[in-house]
Structure formats: structure tokens, C-alpha cells
Design a protein around this motif. Sequence first.
Motif, PDB file in Angstrom:
ATOM      1  N   PRO A 155      23.210 -57.746 -76.220  1.00 57.56           N
ATOM      2  CA  PRO A 155      22.882 -56.369 -76.634  1.00 57.56           C
ATOM      3  C   PRO A 155      23.759 -55.313 -75.968  1.00 57.56           C
ATOM      4  CG  PRO A 155      21.194 -57.248 -75.189  1.00 57.56           C
ATOM      5  CD  PRO A 155      22.149 -58.366 -75.443  1.00 57.56           C
ATOM      6  N   PHE A 156      23.689 -54.128 -76.533  1.00 59.83           N
ATOM      7  CA  PHE A 156      24.503 -52.990 -76.137  1.00 59.83           C
ATOM      8  C   PHE A 156      24.427 -52.686 -74.641  1.00 59.83           C
ATOM      9  CE2 PHE A 156      25.100 -48.231 -76.111  1.00 59.83           C
ATOM     10  CZ  PHE A 156      26.443 -48.243 -76.431  1.00 59.83           C
ATOM     11  N   ASP A 157      23.236 -52.700 -74.057  1.00 63.04           N
ATOM     12  CA  ASP A 157      23.116 -52.361 -72.637  1.00 63.04           C
ATOM     13  C   ASP A 157      23.894 -53.331 -71.758  1.00 63.04           C
ATOM     14  OD1 ASP A 157      21.251 -54.389 -73.145  1.00 63.04           O
ATOM     15  OD2 ASP A 157      19.790 -53.609 -71.726  1.00 63.04           O
ATOM     16  N   ARG A 158      23.984 -54.588 -72.144  1.00 67.07           N
ATOM     17  CA  ARG A 158      24.781 -55.564 -71.389  1.00 67.07           C
ATOM     18  C   ARG A 158      26.274 -55.317 -71.592  1.00 67.07           C
ATOM     19  NH1 ARG A 158      23.120 -61.447 -72.502  1.00 67.07           N
ATOM     20  NH2 ARG A 158      24.784 -61.810 -71.011  1.00 67.07           N
ATOM     21  N   GLN A 159      26.651 -54.899 -72.785  1.00 63.55           N
ATOM     22  CA  GLN A 159      28.061 -54.619 -73.056  1.00 63.55           C
ATOM     23  C   GLN A 159      28.553 -53.452 -72.205  1.00 63.55           C
ATOM     24  OE1 GLN A 159      28.523 -53.972 -77.276  1.00 63.55           O
ATOM     25  NE2 GLN A 159      27.100 -55.627 -77.706  1.00 63.55           N
ATOM     26  N   LEU A 160      27.690 -52.476 -71.997  1.00 63.51           N
ATOM     27  CA  LEU A 160      28.066 -51.300 -71.199  1.00 63.51           C
ATOM     28  C   LEU A 160      28.411 -51.663 -69.762  1.00 63.51           C
ATOM     29  CD1 LEU A 160      25.507 -48.651 -72.467  1.00 63.51           C
ATOM     30  CD2 LEU A 160      27.988 -48.650 -72.836  1.00 63.51           C
ATOM     31  N   GLY A 161      27.965 -52.811 -69.294  1.00 66.62           N
ATOM     32  CA  GLY A 161      28.241 -53.248 -67.935  1.00 66.62           C
ATOM     33  C   GLY A 161      29.588 -53.921 -67.757  1.00 66.62           C
ATOM     34  N   ILE A 162      30.326 -54.112 -68.834  1.00 66.81           N
ATOM     35  CA  ILE A 162      31.633 -54.767 -68.770  1.00 66.81           C
ATOM     36  C   ILE A 162      32.720 -53.709 -68.696  1.00 66.81           C
ATOM     37  CG2 ILE A 162      33.262 -56.230 -70.021  1.00 66.81           C
ATOM     38  CD1 ILE A 162      30.834 -57.598 -71.306  1.00 66.81           C
ATOM     39  N   ALA A 163      33.592 -53.836 -67.709  1.00 65.14           N
ATOM     40  CA  ALA A 163      34.714 -52.904 -67.591  1.00 65.14           C
ATOM     41  C   ALA A 163      35.772 -53.293 -68.618  1.00 65.14           C
ATOM     42  CB  ALA A 163      35.288 -52.935 -66.185  1.00 65.14           C
ATOM     43  N   ALA A 164      36.026 -52.398 -69.568  1.00 60.90           N
ATOM     44  CA  ALA A 164      37.026 -52.650 -70.598  1.00 60.90           C
ATOM     45  C   ALA A 164      37.615 -51.327 -71.052  1.00 60.90           C
ATOM     46  CB  ALA A 164      36.396 -53.377 -71.779  1.00 60.90           C
ATOM     47  N   ALA A 165      38.877 -51.372 -71.467  1.00 65.34           N
ATOM     48  CA  ALA A 165      39.538 -50.152 -71.945  1.00 65.34           C
ATOM     49  C   ALA A 165      40.727 -50.530 -72.819  1.00 65.34           C
ATOM     50  CB  ALA A 165      40.010 -49.318 -70.757  1.00 65.34           C
ATOM     51  N   PRO A 166      40.948 -49.792 -73.888  1.00 63.15           N
ATOM     52  CA  PRO A 166      40.011 -48.895 -74.562  1.00 63.15           C
ATOM     53  C   PRO A 166      38.965 -49.704 -75.317  1.00 63.15           C
ATOM     54  CG  PRO A 166      42.011 -49.069 -75.853  1.00 63.15           C
ATOM     55  CD  PRO A 166      42.228 -49.879 -74.587  1.00 63.15           C
ATOM     56  N   VAL A 167      37.941 -49.037 -75.817  1.00 69.57           N
ATOM     57  CA  VAL A 167      36.883 -49.715 -76.582  1.00 69.57           C
ATOM     58  C   VAL A 167      36.556 -48.909 -77.838  1.00 69.57           C
ATOM     59  CG1 VAL A 167      35.830 -50.870 -74.597  1.00 69.57           C
ATOM     60  CG2 VAL A 167      35.015 -48.612 -75.280  1.00 69.57           C
ATOM     61  N   VAL A 168      35.991 -49.624 -78.800  1.00 65.27           N
ATOM     62  CA  VAL A 168      35.519 -49.003 -80.029  1.00 65.27           C
ATOM     63  C   VAL A 168      34.013 -49.213 -80.094  1.00 65.27           C
ATOM     64  CG1 VAL A 168      35.570 -49.098 -82.548  1.00 65.27           C
ATOM     65  CG2 VAL A 168      37.690 -49.356 -81.248  1.00 65.27           C
ATOM     66  N   LEU A 169      33.290 -48.130 -80.258  1.00 65.65           N
ATOM     67  CA  LEU A 169      31.852 -48.187 -80.462  1.00 65.65           C
ATOM     68  C   LEU A 169      31.610 -48.158 -81.962  1.00 65.65           C
ATOM     69  CD1 LEU A 169      28.827 -47.916 -79.659  1.00 65.65           C
ATOM     70  CD2 LEU A 169      29.194 -45.453 -79.658  1.00 65.65           C
ATOM     71  N   VAL A 170      31.010 -49.213 -82.478  1.00 65.42           N
ATOM     72  CA  VAL A 170      30.600 -49.254 -83.872  1.00 65.42           C
ATOM     73  C   VAL A 170      29.093 -49.141 -83.875  1.00 65.42           C
ATOM     74  CG1 VAL A 170      30.461 -50.669 -85.959  1.00 65.42           C
ATOM     75  CG2 VAL A 170      32.577 -50.612 -84.626  1.00 65.42           C
ATOM     76  N   ASN A 171      28.574 -48.163 -84.605  1.00 63.06           N
ATOM     77  CA  ASN A 171      27.135 -47.969 -84.670  1.00 63.06           C
ATOM     78  C   ASN A 171      26.732 -48.015 -86.146  1.00 63.06           C
ATOM     79  OD1 ASN A 171      24.505 -47.437 -83.978  1.00 63.06           O
ATOM     80  ND2 ASN A 171      24.965 -45.580 -82.832  1.00 63.06           N
ATOM     81  N   VAL A 172      25.897 -48.994 -86.486  1.00 64.08           N
ATOM     82  CA  VAL A 172      25.406 -49.143 -87.858  1.00 64.08           C
ATOM     83  C   VAL A 172      24.022 -48.507 -87.920  1.00 64.08           C
ATOM     84  CG1 VAL A 172      24.778 -50.765 -89.675  1.00 64.08           C
ATOM     85  CG2 VAL A 172      26.744 -51.244 -88.190  1.00 64.08           C
ATOM     86  N   PHE A 173      23.882 -47.526 -88.798  1.00 70.93           N
ATOM     87  CA  PHE A 173      22.622 -46.815 -88.971  1.00 70.93           C
ATOM     88  C   PHE A 173      22.016 -47.170 -90.321  1.00 70.93           C
ATOM     89  CE2 PHE A 173      25.201 -43.911 -86.381  1.00 70.93           C
ATOM     90  CZ  PHE A 173      24.324 -43.505 -85.402  1.00 70.93           C
ATOM     91  N   THR A 174      20.710 -47.342 -90.357  1.00 67.01           N
ATOM     92  CA  THR A 174      19.987 -47.405 -91.625  1.00 67.01           C
ATOM     93  C   THR A 174      18.972 -46.270 -91.612  1.00 67.01           C
ATOM     94  OG1 THR A 174      18.427 -49.025 -90.735  1.00 67.01           O
ATOM     95  CG2 THR A 174      20.299 -49.885 -92.008  1.00 67.01           C
ATOM     96  N   VAL A 175      18.683 -45.747 -92.803  1.00 66.17           N
ATOM     97  CA  VAL A 175      17.808 -44.585 -92.914  1.00 66.17           C
ATOM     98  C   VAL A 175      17.083 -44.636 -94.251  1.00 66.17           C
ATOM     99  CG1 VAL A 175      19.688 -43.159 -93.828  1.00 66.17           C
ATOM    100  CG2 VAL A 175      17.748 -42.045 -92.740  1.00 66.17           C
ATOM    101  N   ASP A 176      15.878 -44.129 -94.299  1.00 67.47           N
ATOM    102  CA  ASP A 176      15.143 -44.023 -95.563  1.00 67.47           C
ATOM    103  C   ASP A 176      15.720 -42.883 -96.400  1.00 67.47           C
ATOM    104  OD1 ASP A 176      13.477 -46.086 -94.782  1.00 67.47           O
ATOM    105  OD2 ASP A 176      11.785 -44.780 -94.264  1.00 67.47           O
ATOM    106  N   LEU A 177      15.613 -43.015 -97.698  1.00 69.62           N
ATOM    107  CA  LEU A 177      16.173 -42.048 -98.640  1.00 69.62           C
ATOM    108  C   LEU A 177      15.753 -40.611 -98.330  1.00 69.62           C
ATOM    109  CD1 LEU A 177      17.731 -41.345-101.229  1.00 69.62           C
ATOM    110  CD2 LEU A 177      15.632 -41.842-102.508  1.00 69.62           C
ATOM    111  N   PHE A 178      14.491 -40.399 -98.074  1.00 72.54           N
ATOM    112  CA  PHE A 178      13.994 -39.039 -97.867  1.00 72.54           C
ATOM    113  C   PHE A 178      14.398 -38.454 -96.515  1.00 72.54           C
ATOM    114  CE2 PHE A 178      11.054 -40.973-100.963  1.00 72.54           C
ATOM    115  CZ  PHE A 178      11.356 -40.145-102.029  1.00 72.54           C
TER     116      PHE A 178
END
Length: 125
Positions: free
Chosen positions: A15-38
Motif C-alpha cells: 500500500p501507499f503508506d509503505r511506498q512513502l517509506g522508500i527513498a526514491a527520486a524522481p517518482v510519479v504518483l498515479v491516483n485513480v479516483f472513482t466517483v458517483d455520477l451526482f
Amino acid sequence: MAAAKPFKALDEKFPFDRQLGIAAAPVVLVNVFTVDLFDEAGFLDAFKAAAEVITKQPGFISMQLHRALGESLTYLNYVVWESTETVRAAFADPEFLAKLPAYPSSVVAKPHLFQKVAVPGFCTA
């Protein structure tokens, strides 16, 4: 993506919180969002407000939001950062955290960090 609502893991095994603990550079954050129509308009308003904070953070390089084709209410946000350290600091910033409750309750965010991979003849790292 409300403050009390945790992010969902894109990869349950790492998961994301574990990834944040890794020293890396540069990085790309991909965030997939789902949302209801309304809630789509509310999502875009909340996203804009959060983006106004994120884009001013140290280490931010670039961002692009994408919407799935057709009737799919899936969005993909692609953010380039100098390092995992700068992502970690941005996501802990009180001004950014204060924007999260504005996201409609139907929004699910699945952030994940990536690095470029060299594939000879096709991709550079």
C-alpha cells in the motif's frame, strides 16, 4: 477521500503508506479516483482546491488529470515529484489535509507511486 476516510490501496500487497517509506527520486504518483455520477462536479471542485495547494509544494514538478472515456466515472491523476520525501511532505501538509473533507463521500482514491523503467529501444529511465 474525506479526511476520516482512508485511501484505498491500488496494490493490497504494498500500500501507499509503505511506498512513502522508500527513498526514491524522481517518482510519479498515479491516483485513480472513482466517483458517483451526482458527485462528479463536487469531485472536480474539491480536486481543484487540493491541486491549488499541491502544485505549490516543494518538489512538485507537474500534474495532469485524465477522465475515462464514455460513461466510466473513473479519473486518473498523474503527478511527477522530485522524490518520495517531497510526496510524503506534501501529503502531510496541514493546508492540503484541510482540503480533503470537501471531497464527496462517494469518491474513492487509490494512490500509488511509480518510477520510470528503461526498456532498450522503447523507454528511457
